[in-house]
Design a protein around this motif. Structure first.
Motif, PDB file in Angstrom:
ATOM      1  N   ALA A 193       0.832  -1.205   0.000  1.00 55.52           N
ATOM      2  CA  ALA A 193       0.000   0.000   0.000  1.00 55.52           C
ATOM      3  C   ALA A 193       0.865   1.253   0.000  1.00 55.52           C
ATOM      4  CB  ALA A 193      -0.920  -0.010   1.222  1.00 55.52           C
ATOM      5  N   GLY A 218       2.549   2.011  -3.340  1.00 49.93           N
ATOM      6  CA  GLY A 218       1.581   2.597  -4.271  1.00 49.93           C
ATOM      7  C   GLY A 218       1.340   4.067  -3.994  1.00 49.93           C
ATOM      8  N   THR A 222      -9.535   2.418  -3.497  1.00 49.88           N
ATOM      9  CA  THR A 222      -9.052   1.047  -3.566  1.00 49.88           C
ATOM     10  C   THR A 222     -10.217   0.162  -3.983  1.00 49.88           C
ATOM     11  OG1 THR A 222      -7.478   1.443  -1.770  1.00 49.88           O
ATOM     12  CG2 THR A 222      -7.956  -0.841  -2.319  1.00 49.88           C
ATOM     13  N   TRP A 268      -6.881   8.590  -8.493  1.00 50.17           N
ATOM     14  CA  TRP A 268      -6.124   7.365  -8.737  1.00 50.17           C
ATOM     15  C   TRP A 268      -6.905   6.176  -8.178  1.00 50.17           C
ATOM     16  CZ3 TRP A 268      -1.354   6.982 -11.227  1.00 50.17           C
ATOM     17  CH2 TRP A 268      -0.699   8.184 -11.486  1.00 50.17           C
ATOM     18  N   PHE A 284      -6.187   2.238  -6.724  1.00 45.22           N
ATOM     19  CA  PHE A 284      -5.317   1.143  -6.298  1.00 45.22           C
ATOM     20  C   PHE A 284      -6.140  -0.129  -6.463  1.00 45.22           C
ATOM     21  CE2 PHE A 284      -2.834  -0.735  -2.450  1.00 45.22           C
ATOM     22  CZ  PHE A 284      -1.910  -1.314  -3.314  1.00 45.22           C
ATOM     23  N   ARG A 300      -6.728  -3.940  -6.087  1.00 43.19           N
ATOM     24  CA  ARG A 300      -6.289  -5.083  -5.289  1.00 43.19           C
ATOM     25  C   ARG A 300      -7.212  -6.265  -5.562  1.00 43.19           C
ATOM     26  NH1 ARG A 300      -5.521  -5.856  -0.474  1.00 43.19           N
ATOM     27  NH2 ARG A 300      -3.594  -6.910  -0.964  1.00 43.19           N
ATOM     28  N   ASP A 349      -1.879  -4.033  -7.528  1.00 46.47           N
ATOM     29  CA  ASP A 349      -0.937  -4.472  -6.506  1.00 46.47           C
ATOM     30  C   ASP A 349      -0.149  -5.663  -7.036  1.00 46.47           C
ATOM     31  OD1 ASP A 349      -2.538  -6.734  -6.168  1.00 46.47           O
ATOM     32  OD2 ASP A 349      -2.539  -6.604  -3.990  1.00 46.47           O
TER      33      ASP A 349
END
Length: 449
Positions: free
Chosen positions: A163, A166, A187, A239, A241, A243, A269
């Protein structure tokens, strides 16, 4: 990493089935007194076979290289037994129980779990049996604290570090950490223990840097995500992320494109950054980025050595040579190399002989792979330098960022380091809570040998 949700099917091995009850398709000859045994909970069939075949090919190719080119580790040959698990936690535990004491006189020094659920399931067993559990870029994050978890090693890059890497990369792209204030970072995560593992770390980093933390779950298997990406469109994050895992990753990339979110602002990730994650997404994946403690590519020195000694000699476990140097194959190489170097470290203390689990723990806790050593073994640029200790079971703590150019992964950064000073107190808090729950008196790492 890792999740497994489907019931496993019984897969028959070619040999030793009556004795072991598990497959052994690639096991070498029976062990001799000067051989080190390595149980391998593989997954060559089932829902994760496309990644498993490459992952384990990398491990076995490197083990064969060590045996056949270098004559073993200071003369100690590696032998192994595969257990077909289909990434089922129950079957990984079964494999562990069957082979924790070694095979045919050769001891077990460590056990690759290659599964976060299995790492959780085996945590108490590994400690009781004195068998180190090795789960690079996975496992239980708080097992970074070796004082509480002496037999668990989330090597290279735990989930909190993933995390942080990132967020650090986003800060680089935005022009500094001060530019994160007021940004929205979402996320999109696999709704499982794996996917939720980074939530505490991201919440801490959001508080530190002032960005808005948006969490959007995706139910397994994630093959329909319109609702999630409709949430993304409404939230308008700067953005993402990502996962996800398995089929949910290419579905996410394609659905993001359909909803108009720019792919070059999506960062996958570790477990959403392989060829298997982008090829099914086609043109929509061009520009997609991923965190890579295991970067793709066959341009490293070790690949030249393996091609000559293993692939060109027809000894590779890799069935399709086009995947030589793929992300998952390279994961296998890195995992095998860290294990070999740990065993070599242990031999410096205990002698050039096979190691047991307690000696394996000492070996991993004293692992120190420098840049000079990486150059010697051909892994410079592919594997980050790593130093472990009683108190530090992660090591490394960095990753490169790679970007998909439509046909291959291209490295776009050097090693990006996680913010350990910020993350470590949170890890220690969780480790202390676990110790209290289990009635564990942590080791005094200042006195550890």
């Amino acid at each position: 990493m890792t999740v497994s949700f489907r019931p496993a099917r019984r897969v028959l091995g070619l040999t030793l089935l009556a004795l072991a009850g598990l497959g052994a398709a690639s096991a070498p000859a029976l062990a001799a007194p000067n051989e080190q045994f390595v149980p391998l909970p593989t997954y060559r069939v089932g829902p994760y076979a496309s990644s498993g075949t490459l992952w384990w090919a990398g491990i076995l190719d490197y083990f064969r290289y060590i045996n056949e080119v270098e004559g073993g580790i200071n003369g100690v040959k590696l032998v192994w037994q595969e257990c077909e698990t289909e990434w089922s936690t129950d079957r990984i535990v079964e494999c562990y129980e069957r082979f924790k004491n070694g095979r045919d006189g050769a001891p077990t020094a460590f056990f690759f779990t290659h599964s976060t659920p299995a790492s959780y399931a085996l945590m108490d067993k590994g400690a009781a049996d004195h068998i180190p559990l090795i789960d690079p870029a996975g496992g239980r994050t708080e097992s970074t604290d070796g004082g509480v978890f002496p037999y668990a090693f989330p090597l290279l890059l735990n989930y909190y570090s993933q995390a942080s890497v990132g967020i650090n990369f986003i800060a680089q792209r935005e022009g500094g950490f001060d530019k994160l204030k007021g940004k929205k970072i979402a996320t999109v995560y696999h709704d499982s223990a794996y996917g939720r593992e980074t939530q505490a770390a991201i919440a801490l980093l959001a508080k530190k840097y002032g960005f808005e933390n948006i969490q959007i779950p995706v139910a397994d298997p994630g093959n329909e995500q319109s609702a999630q990406w409709r949430q993304v469109r409404q939230a308008k994050p700067d953005w993402i992320f990502l996962r996800t895992w398995g089929v949910s990753t290419p579905v996410a990339i394609k659905t993001a494109a359909r909803f108009g979110f720019p792919v070059d602002h999506i960062i996958g990730d570790v477990w959403a950054g392989s060829e298997a994650d982008v090829l099914p997404a086609g043109a929509a994946a061009k520009g997609y980025k991923a965190i890579a403690p295991f970067p793709g590519g066959a341009q490293f020195e070790i690949h030249k050595r393996l091609k000559k000694a293993i692939l060109d000699a027809g000894k590779s476990d890799l069935k399709d040579p086009k995947f030589f140097g793929s992300v998952y194959y390279n994961i296998g190489l890195i995992n095998a190399a860290t294990a070999v170097e740990a065993l070599r470290t242990g031999q410096q203390k205990f002698g050039n002989r096979p190691l047991n689990g307690e000696e394996g723990r000492w070996a991993f806790e004293h692992l120190d792979i420098t840049d000079a050593r990486l150059k010697e073994i051909g892994f410079y640029g592919l594997l980050q330098k790593i130093k472990l200790s009683c108190n530090e079971h992660e090591g490394g703590g960095a990753a490169r960022l790679q970007e998909w150019d439509g046909s291959k992964w291209v490295q776009i950064t050097d090693w990006v380091q996680a913010d350990r000073p910020t993350l470590r107190p949170l890890i220690d808090q969780k480790a202390a809570a676990y110790a209290k729950e289990k009635g564990i008196t942590p080791r005094d790492c200042r006195k550890a040998g």
